[in-house]
Design an enzyme around this catalytic site. Sequence first.
Site, short mmCIF file in Angstrom:
data_model
loop_
_atom_site.label_atom_id
_atom_site.label_comp_id
_atom_site.label_asym_id
_atom_site.label_seq_id
_atom_site.Cartn_x
_atom_site.Cartn_y
_atom_site.Cartn_z
N SER A 199 24.67 38.95 31.57
CA SER A 199 25.31 39.17 30.27
C SER A 199 26.18 37.98 29.88
O SER A 199 26.19 37.56 28.72
CB SER A 199 26.13 40.46 30.30
OG SER A 199 27.10 40.42 31.33
N TRP A 200 26.90 37.41 30.84
CA TRP A 200 27.76 36.26 30.56
C TRP A 200 26.92 35.01 30.34
O TRP A 200 27.20 34.19 29.46
CB TRP A 200 28.75 36.07 31.69
CG TRP A 200 29.86 35.07 31.48
CD1 TRP A 200 30.36 34.23 32.43
CD2 TRP A 200 30.63 34.81 30.30
NE1 TRP A 200 31.40 33.48 31.92
CE2 TRP A 200 31.58 33.81 30.61
CE3 TRP A 200 30.61 35.33 29.01
CZ2 TRP A 200 32.49 33.31 29.68
CZ3 TRP A 200 31.52 34.84 28.08
CH2 TRP A 200 32.45 33.84 28.41
N GLY A 248 38.86 33.02 31.66
CA GLY A 248 39.76 33.48 30.61
C GLY A 248 39.54 34.95 30.30
O GLY A 248 38.76 35.63 30.97
N LYS A 284 42.52 38.27 38.97
CA LYS A 284 42.58 39.31 37.94
C LYS A 284 41.61 40.45 38.25
O LYS A 284 41.86 41.60 37.90
CB LYS A 284 42.32 38.72 36.56
CG LYS A 284 40.92 38.14 36.35
CD LYS A 284 39.94 39.16 35.80
CE LYS A 284 38.54 38.58 35.75
NZ LYS A 284 37.58 39.53 35.14
N ASP A 339 43.63 36.74 31.12
CA ASP A 339 42.56 37.50 31.77
C ASP A 339 43.11 38.75 32.44
O ASP A 339 42.45 39.80 32.49
CB ASP A 339 41.84 36.62 32.79
CG ASP A 339 40.39 37.01 32.97
OD1 ASP A 339 39.96 38.00 32.36
OD2 ASP A 339 39.68 36.32 33.72
N SER A 370 35.78 46.74 31.95
CA SER A 370 35.84 45.94 33.17
C SER A 370 35.35 46.77 34.35
O SER A 370 35.85 47.87 34.60
CB SER A 370 37.28 45.48 33.42
OG SER A 370 37.46 45.11 34.78
N ARG A 371 34.37 46.25 35.09
CA ARG A 371 33.84 46.99 36.24
C ARG A 371 34.90 47.18 37.32
O ARG A 371 34.91 48.20 38.01
CB ARG A 371 32.61 46.27 36.80
CG ARG A 371 31.42 46.33 35.88
CD ARG A 371 30.17 45.79 36.53
NE ARG A 371 30.22 44.35 36.70
CZ ARG A 371 29.74 43.47 35.82
NH1 ARG A 371 29.19 43.89 34.70
NH2 ARG A 371 29.80 42.17 36.05
#
Length: 333
Positions: A15-16, A139, A193, A246, A256-257
């Site tokens: 996806s990214w 980020g 993060k 982030d 967020s997983r």
Amino acid sequence: MKKNINKISILGATSWGITLANILSENIKDIVILTRNDIETRRLQKEKHIKRDKIYKLKNSISISNNYEEEIFDSDIIILAVPSASIRENINSIKAFITNEKIIISAIKGFEYKSEQLISDYILEKIKINKKNLGVISGPNISSEIYDGLPATTVIGINKEYEEIIREIFNTNNFRAYSSNDLKGIEVGGVLKNIFAIGAGIIQQYDLGTNAMAAYITRSLFEMNKVILFFGGKESSTFGNSGLGDLITTCFNGKSRNNQLGVLIAKGHNISSAQKKINGIIEGINSTKIINNLLSREDIETPIISEIYKVLFESKDPKIGIKDLMDRDYSRE
């Protein structure tokens, strides 16, 4: 002299990876997604999308290939957008075709699990490139939001020689890219993060309130700064896009997983059962183990990271972990 960028290869039909490809295609005509094999190449060429938390479509101008030698030979920049768990396999697949003048940018937030190295250190060990040609991007970058064209910022750690051109190719109307020379600080912030997002999910599930979340983020940021400095990064990165930015995104965003993992842990799941319910790699699990073990050996005190480790790997009740954090000896801020 400014380096001309004519072609970029992105390793990873993630996806990214697809989101970055779409962004970069606004400024660079020749963008190619490098897939794992013929089967994945043919499927992506036919369907032009992947399905993760949503459908991510590739722009028609973007090519798809698994001919690493041919595509990398023509590329000025290679972006690594694969899960950290597969970085060893992926590096082995491309390292023979990387020459010294290529720029490599890591979009990976994690460690190489077997060696327990930061991804940038692992790349430099395995691929013979000039150190100044290695960069990292990190980020507050939730892929689905950026894919949809919502405003976002990022930071790219890169040598001063390439800062201007890198900013130019990444910046679009809705995606603002900053640059920095603090590769270590940027990379470590992106790793940490993911760990802190797990704790944030626990707080959300227990409905502990805004004050608790604010306190958690504040103290997490304190620990993040301590670890960034330990790795040789700069304090400015702690308070930049890859640090505070982030951290806020992953602590408050339920997509967020790592955050989802914390929610499920608070509901009584263990790592194994939680992973089965979450679609995708949860980078924070391995990162928690590696960071906690490293900091313990170095006798660096990071109470939040330590408690998250105990919850994940020692079956500690999260509520007891929260109580233990609140019962610590009084101290100055």
